[in-house]
Design a protein around this motif. Structure first.
Motif, mmCIF file in Angstrom:
data_model
loop_
_atom_site.group_PDB
_atom_site.id
_atom_site.type_symbol
_atom_site.label_atom_id
_atom_site.label_comp_id
_atom_site.label_asym_id
_atom_site.label_seq_id
_atom_site.Cartn_x
_atom_site.Cartn_y
_atom_site.Cartn_z
ATOM 1 N N VAL A 149 37.272 44.437 53.747
ATOM 2 C CA VAL A 149 37.155 44.042 52.538
ATOM 3 C C VAL A 149 37.357 43.126 51.721
ATOM 4 C CG1 VAL A 149 36.420 44.897 50.406
ATOM 5 C CG2 VAL A 149 35.531 46.046 52.315
ATOM 6 N N ARG A 150 36.941 42.008 51.588
ATOM 7 C CA ARG A 150 37.405 41.261 50.567
ATOM 8 C C ARG A 150 38.222 40.708 49.001
ATOM 9 N NH1 ARG A 150 34.122 37.171 53.004
ATOM 10 N NH2 ARG A 150 32.502 38.979 52.897
ATOM 11 N N LYS A 151 39.539 40.857 48.829
ATOM 12 C CA LYS A 151 39.225 41.244 46.692
ATOM 13 C C LYS A 151 38.624 40.130 46.391
ATOM 14 C CE LYS A 151 41.855 45.072 47.481
ATOM 15 N NZ LYS A 151 43.469 45.643 47.644
ATOM 16 N N PHE A 152 38.093 39.207 44.998
ATOM 17 C CA PHE A 152 37.991 38.729 44.355
ATOM 18 C C PHE A 152 38.928 38.923 43.007
ATOM 19 C CE2 PHE A 152 33.842 38.564 45.001
ATOM 20 C CZ PHE A 152 33.552 37.029 45.718
ATOM 21 N N ASP A 153 40.498 37.704 42.920
ATOM 22 C CA ASP A 153 41.724 37.360 41.881
ATOM 23 C C ASP A 153 41.170 39.083 41.245
ATOM 24 O OD1 ASP A 153 43.585 36.317 41.105
ATOM 25 O OD2 ASP A 153 42.701 35.865 39.077
ATOM 26 N N TYR A 154 42.485 39.539 40.906
ATOM 27 C CA TYR A 154 42.265 40.928 39.777
ATOM 28 C C TYR A 154 42.016 40.050 38.259
ATOM 29 C CZ TYR A 154 43.534 44.455 36.741
ATOM 30 O OH TYR A 154 43.805 45.281 35.834
ATOM 31 N N GLU A 155 43.093 38.606 37.322
ATOM 32 C CA GLU A 155 42.248 38.019 36.561
ATOM 33 C C GLU A 155 40.959 36.968 36.332
ATOM 34 O OE1 GLU A 155 44.035 37.930 34.261
ATOM 35 O OE2 GLU A 155 45.794 39.506 35.150
ATOM 36 N N ARG A 156 40.838 36.599 37.674
ATOM 37 C CA ARG A 156 39.346 35.651 37.865
ATOM 38 C C ARG A 156 38.571 37.716 37.705
ATOM 39 N NH1 ARG A 156 35.570 33.302 41.834
ATOM 40 N NH2 ARG A 156 33.463 33.891 41.742
ATOM 41 N N VAL A 157 38.246 38.538 37.995
ATOM 42 C CA VAL A 157 37.377 39.662 37.470
ATOM 43 C C VAL A 157 37.529 40.337 35.794
ATOM 44 C CG1 VAL A 157 36.936 42.352 38.280
ATOM 45 C CG2 VAL A 157 37.543 40.659 39.816
ATOM 46 N N LYS A 158 39.259 39.847 35.215
ATOM 47 C CA LYS A 158 39.039 40.219 33.961
ATOM 48 C C LYS A 158 38.760 39.655 33.675
ATOM 49 C CE LYS A 158 43.546 41.694 32.730
ATOM 50 N NZ LYS A 158 44.563 41.688 33.010
ATOM 51 N N GLN A 159 38.369 37.897 33.477
ATOM 52 C CA GLN A 159 37.855 37.517 32.364
ATOM 53 C C GLN A 159 36.471 37.568 32.921
ATOM 54 O OE1 GLN A 159 39.202 33.368 33.850
ATOM 55 N NE2 GLN A 159 41.982 34.405 33.542
ATOM 56 N N GLU A 160 36.162 37.542 33.786
ATOM 57 C CA GLU A 160 34.330 37.510 33.777
ATOM 58 C C GLU A 160 34.438 39.604 33.069
ATOM 59 O OE1 GLU A 160 32.911 36.101 37.897
ATOM 60 O OE2 GLU A 160 32.908 37.886 38.108
ATOM 61 N N ILE A 161 34.852 40.660 33.054
ATOM 62 C CA ILE A 161 34.568 41.216 31.919
ATOM 63 C C ILE A 161 35.007 40.972 30.593
ATOM 64 C CG2 ILE A 161 35.296 43.825 31.638
ATOM 65 C CD1 ILE A 161 35.647 44.240 34.856
ATOM 66 N N ASP A 162 35.809 40.464 29.919
ATOM 67 C CA ASP A 162 35.892 39.783 28.735
ATOM 68 C C ASP A 162 34.721 39.527 28.511
ATOM 69 O OD1 ASP A 162 37.856 40.967 29.157
ATOM 70 O OD2 ASP A 162 38.968 39.297 29.607
ATOM 71 N N TRP A 163 33.862 38.285 29.835
ATOM 72 C CA TRP A 163 32.641 37.595 29.275
ATOM 73 C C TRP A 163 31.722 38.229 29.035
ATOM 74 C CZ3 TRP A 163 27.599 36.525 30.557
ATOM 75 C CH2 TRP A 163 27.382 34.932 30.258
ATOM 76 N N ILE A 164 31.088 39.495 30.008
ATOM 77 C CA ILE A 164 30.086 40.085 29.940
ATOM 78 C C ILE A 164 30.618 41.087 28.243
ATOM 79 C CG2 ILE A 164 29.168 42.257 30.130
ATOM 80 C CD1 ILE A 164 30.345 41.300 33.514
ATOM 81 N N GLY A 165 31.667 41.725 28.141
ATOM 82 C CA GLY A 165 32.287 41.940 26.247
ATOM 83 C C GLY A 165 31.673 41.413 24.964
ATOM 84 N N GLN A 166 31.842 39.501 25.251
ATOM 85 C CA GLN A 166 32.169 38.676 24.063
ATOM 86 C C GLN A 166 30.642 38.608 24.094
ATOM 87 O OE1 GLN A 166 34.919 35.927 25.444
ATOM 88 N NE2 GLN A 166 36.671 37.200 25.222
ATOM 89 N N ASN A 167 29.934 38.547 25.286
ATOM 90 C CA ASN A 167 28.249 38.078 24.754
ATOM 91 C C ASN A 167 27.835 39.386 24.589
ATOM 92 O OD1 ASN A 167 28.599 34.672 25.747
ATOM 93 N ND2 ASN A 167 29.848 35.758 26.753
ATOM 94 N N LYS A 168 28.215 40.309 24.908
ATOM 95 C CA LYS A 168 27.210 41.510 23.941
ATOM 96 C C LYS A 168 25.882 41.869 25.366
ATOM 97 C CE LYS A 168 27.837 40.813 19.058
ATOM 98 N NZ LYS A 168 28.953 40.447 19.789
ATOM 99 N N ILE A 169 26.741 42.076 26.589
ATOM 100 C CA ILE A 169 25.723 42.032 27.514
ATOM 101 C C ILE A 169 25.646 43.999 27.679
ATOM 102 C CG2 ILE A 169 25.150 41.870 30.073
ATOM 103 C CD1 ILE A 169 24.447 39.675 27.988
ATOM 104 N N LYS A 170 24.378 44.368 27.770
ATOM 105 C CA LYS A 170 24.313 46.009 27.847
ATOM 106 C C LYS A 170 25.221 46.579 28.793
ATOM 107 C CE LYS A 170 21.455 49.295 26.786
ATOM 108 N NZ LYS A 170 19.607 50.047 26.868
ATOM 109 N N VAL A 171 24.420 45.841 30.358
ATOM 110 C CA VAL A 171 25.017 46.591 31.528
ATOM 111 C C VAL A 171 25.607 46.179 32.066
ATOM 112 C CG1 VAL A 171 23.412 48.311 33.264
ATOM 113 C CG2 VAL A 171 22.289 48.154 31.115
ATOM 114 N N MET A 172 26.199 46.357 32.810
ATOM 115 C CA MET A 172 27.315 45.745 33.592
ATOM 116 C C MET A 172 26.845 46.216 35.019
ATOM 117 S SD MET A 172 31.367 44.650 34.295
ATOM 118 C CE MET A 172 32.077 46.060 34.429
ATOM 119 N N TRP A 173 26.511 45.283 35.845
ATOM 120 C CA TRP A 173 26.189 45.999 37.231
ATOM 121 C C TRP A 173 27.824 45.277 38.477
ATOM 122 C CZ3 TRP A 173 23.030 47.778 41.380
ATOM 123 C CH2 TRP A 173 21.689 48.588 40.421
#
Length: 842
Positions: free
Chosen positions: A459-483
């Motif tokens: 299993v290969r991991k994505f960079d933790y900071e990248r993951v956090k920034q994508e989550i931030d983007w989802i919240g900032q853009n008011k996306i209701k559901v995150m898969w």
């Protein structure tokens, strides 16, 4: 009863088709309740002053023709019959009237005139309303009065007029001919409302696509073209990305866009223009960007839910101009050589099939694309044979060339995030969900899963900071559901920190509301911690045990014996102690399963009081199960959609039986219509829950008319979410079935458990919270029985309260929560299963 504003006659058992009726039909039918002579009733109908006023042109011959139609439909019978819907005289469940003892018109009209002032203008009919036919006329059960109310036919006509959304003023104006004056009509409406047969129109909680706002990014990147209209035609080859679903950001296409954009510092951009990823219907895609830029390269990501549409579009563009090049990837693009050959031979519009990870392969493919002097697109076939992990059609022989498999990417972060790069900023559409990966790969090799096609790989991991920034983007853009599209979220310690970050983003921006994940198989305490974080943070999520089956023989066949089921039992106890939501996945029709083993799986989770969602087994094209040798070994047969219909261990009829048992389980335990009754019978009378359900299914199959409301529940409840005439009659018939089938004597314990199950069913004629005094303390009984083995009848009286935090009495049940393993139906009580935060009232 009524559905969508239409009145219909129906046998509750469903043995005949419903028959649509109108006001005049009800007036005609009311004559046959007391008088059976056809001609006399037709003449009486035409002579009726109301009919003469409402339909003065009607003739006896026309009425007689309608009577014949009603006979042919089975509505009118030659001989009087005893109604299967007649209410039993046995007072097992609650003190109640029979239909023959219904309160009459004269008893009701004693209400004071001031009652009319209290009636809301906007009324509706309960979703559970049904008027039954008795020898005395029409009658309907009132949950508010706990008795039957007699309904003169004119009252029934007025009541049903509220089924299509009319307000009181409209109904009075429309039905005034049925009464002496407006005042009498209003008084009837007031009486119907006072007795709970009409209810205040409630704001229906639903979520249609129109309710979802068009996506507007918080901060679009200045150097990224937001739409195709912003790009000039400059001779470069256009590249079209084909999304298939408006409410999702197409992550796979976004990653391909990012790979092409950044390949060798943008080298490909000199020859190709990447058309921004905008959601467009196929006709708009062709009439918009394609009309502007002309033939080019088309990229499709095939999943089981998108492959058919993608192939249609692919065929369309190839037929329009054969110089268009089409490249198909994704998990529903077959990888096995013969399967891929068959796929490409059947779909001549597919030029290249990409297998496995496509981020690197796509850029290498683009390097081989050439345009000749006539502006026709093609490939350098020799160079294309050097690209690993693809299949393509040889131009001369038309045979399919299958190159060796590609080694997986060592570093998944080499392709920049399409979210953070701004490639979805111009997507538009009514976006409901965004997909991210925090890691990629799966260490297991379950044969039914296409994650298992890369068995036992790291299993290969994505960079933790990248993951956090994508989550931030989802919240900032008011996306209701995150898969979270990981195969095993919760496998790593950092997943707990990711869950905390999601909650922090929700607290800051109000989004996301819901997180959909595939939790780790060999679940650990990390899963409990993650669900606890989500629950406390008002995130819709829950623990999901992906068990699939506990049958040892089947686990061996599907290569799943390395996943320990004992760990799930430990987790169940922990989740129960912490009052956290938990459910499990099962699969119907795995090779190796039998009817008996599937029933044992359902029984196991009834005993553990864990909700089950079961899914039919589909042969995914790149799964180990799709290997021709595996198919032959286990005698697997599939239908036109690749769902398994038989194997060496079960026949097609066995599969039908398993599906029927699961649907019965959904009604009884998922939606909880028999949740407490089943456990009472099992605990105190040694009748296993699955045996009880099997007996009910047999009863409904062999004699559907004997207990019509039970037949309705088994056949229709999961789709209809109603109980015609209310739940009281259903539980009365359950009581009769238990007494007659098992020779169990009615007693206060049985009466109490039936009443509890009734109280837990949402009723839109009732107000919540609702508190009732029971003969015996059911809360203590339910929580203590496994330790004390103490009969319910030994407990003293106690109060029992139900509440409706999810507004189940007003929710549009045609709208299902975006993605959930939970059944939202049972009202909340001290013994209801824990639920994650529902979005029904959001």
């Amino acid at each position: 009863m009524q559905r969508n504003g239409q009145a219909m006659l129906s046998q509750i058992s469903g043995v005949t088709k419903p028959f649509l009726v109108h006001d005049m039909d009800l007036l005609l039918l009311s004559l046959f309740i007391g008088q059976h002579d056809k001609m006399l009733n037709c003449q009486s109908f035409v002579a009726n002053p109301l009919v003469q006023q409402v339909a003065p042109q009607i003739k006896v011959e026309a009425v007689l023709n309608r009577v014949i139609q009603l006979q042919q439909a089975g509505v009118l019978c030659e001989e009087p019959v005893v109604s299967a819907d007649k209410i039993s005289e046995q007072h097992v469940l609650i003190t109640r009237t029979t239909a023959d003892e219904a309160i009459t018109y004269s008893q009701l009209t004693g209400a004071t005139p001031s009652l009319k002032a209290l009636v809301p203008d906007n009324l509706s009919v309960s979703i559970h309303f049904a008027a039954i036919i008795t020898p005395q006329g029409f009658a309907a059960w009132s949950a508010r009065q706990q008795r039957y109310i007699a309904l003169p036919v004119t009252w029934l006509v007025v009541l049903l007029a509220f089924a299509d959304g009319n307000n009181q003023q409209q109904v009075v104006a429309d039905k005034v001919d049925y009464f002496d004056n407006d005042t009498e009509a209003s008084q009837v409406i007031a009486e119907l409302y006072a007795n709970g047969l009409l209810i205040k129109q409630k704001k229906v909680q639903s979520a249609s696509i129109q309710d979802i706002p068009v996506f507007t990014p918080a901060a679009p990147k200045a150097d990224v073209a937001l739409s195709w209209q912003h790009i000039k035609v400059d001779g470069r080859i256009p590249v079209y990305f084909v999304p298939h679903m408006e409410n999702h950001f197409p992550l796979a296409l976004g990653v391909l866009f990012s790979a092409l954009q950044h390949y060798q510092d943008g080298m490909l951009l000199a020859r190709f223009v990447l058309i921004p990823i905008n959601f467009l219907e196929p006709k708009d895609l062709l009439n918009g960007p394609y009309r502007k830029f002309g033939p080019g390269v088309w990229l499709f990501s095939n999943y089981m839910w998108s492959v058919d549409l993608n192939l249609q579009i692919s065929q369309m563009v190839k037929q329009h101009n054969n110089t268009n090049l089409t490249i198909h990837g994704g998990p529903s693009t077959p990888d096995y050589p013969q399967a891929c050959k068959d796929f490409m031979q059947s779909n001549r519009s597919v030029d290249i099939a990409v297998h496995g990870e496509g981020e690197v392969a796509i850029s290498e493919i683009f390097e081989t694309i050439i345009k000749n002097s006539q502006d026709k697109l093609g490939f350098d076939e020799y160079a294309l044979t050097e690209v690993m992990g693809i299949s393509f059609r040889n131009a001369l022989s038309q045979t399919v060339v299958h190159t060796p498999g590609r080694t997986r990417m060592k570093e998944v972060d080499v392709i920049p995030s399409p979210y953070l790069s701004g490639f979805f900023d111009g997507y538009g559409g009514r976006v409901e969900a965004a997909i991210i990966e925090t890691n990629r790969g799966c260490p297991y090799g379950c044969t039914f899963c296409d994650w298992g096609s890369a068995t036992n790989q790291k299993v290969r991991k994505f960079d933790y900071e990248r993951v956090k920034q994508e989550i931030d983007w989802i919240g900032q853009n008011k996306i209701k559901v995150m898969w979270i599209a990981d195969a095993n979220f919760g496998m790593y310690e950092r997943d707990i920190d990711i869950a905390r970050h999601i909650v922090a983003v929700k607290q800051q921006f109000g989004y996301p509301h819901e997180v959909v994940v595939n939790y780790t198989k060999n679940s650990t305490l990390k899963l409990v911690e993650i669900i606890k974080i989500f629950t406390e943070g008002n995130i819709i999520s829950q623990g999901i045990i992906s068990i699939q089956t506990t049958d040892e023989g089947t686990l061996d066949v599907i290569n799943r014996k390395n996943i320990r089921t004992e760990r799930y039992d430990e987790l169940t106890e922990i989740f129960s102690d912490l009052k956290l939501p938990l459910s499990t996945d099962l699969m119907i029709g795995l090779p190796g399963i039998t009817v008996a083993a599937f029933k044992e799986d359902l029984q196991r989770y009834i005993d553990m009081d864990v909700s089950v969602k079961a899914y039919p087994t589909q042969l995914l094209p790149n799964s180990p199960m799709a290997d021709p040798a595996y198919i032959e070994k286990y005698q697997i047969k599939v239908d036109a959609h690749n769902f398994l219909i038989s194997s060496f261990s079960y026949s097609e009829q066995d599969l039908v039986q398993m599906k029927a048992m699961y649907q019965l389980y959904v009604m009884a335990d998922g939606y909880s219509l028999l949740r407490y009754v089943m456990r009472y019978l099992q605990w105190e009378h040694n009748i296993a829950a699955m045996q009880f359900l099997q007996d009910l299914l047999q009863q409904v199959t062999e004699q559907p008319g004997q207990y019509p409301h039970i037949s309705w529940a088994v056949r229709f409840f999961n789709q209809d979410k109603t109980m015609p005439g209310g739940f009281a009659t259903f539980y009365q018939q359950i009581a009769q079935f238990i007494q007659q089938h098992y020779q169990i004597t009615a007693d206060p314990g049985l009466a109490t458990v039936l009443q509890v199950n009734l109280l837990c069913m949402p009723d839109d004629t009732c107000s919540y919270p609702l508190t009732t005094e029971l003969q015996h303390d059911f809360n203590r009984y339910f929580k203590e029985f496994k330790q004390l083995n103490k009969p319910l009848a030994d407990y003293p009286p106690a109060l029992f309260q139900v509440t409706d935090p999810n507004s189940m009495v007003s929710v549009d049940m045609n709208y299902l929560q975006y993605d959930t393993h939970q059944f939202f139906w049972e009202l909340h009580s001290d013994v209801s299963r824990p639920k994650s935060i529902s979005d029904f009232t959001a």
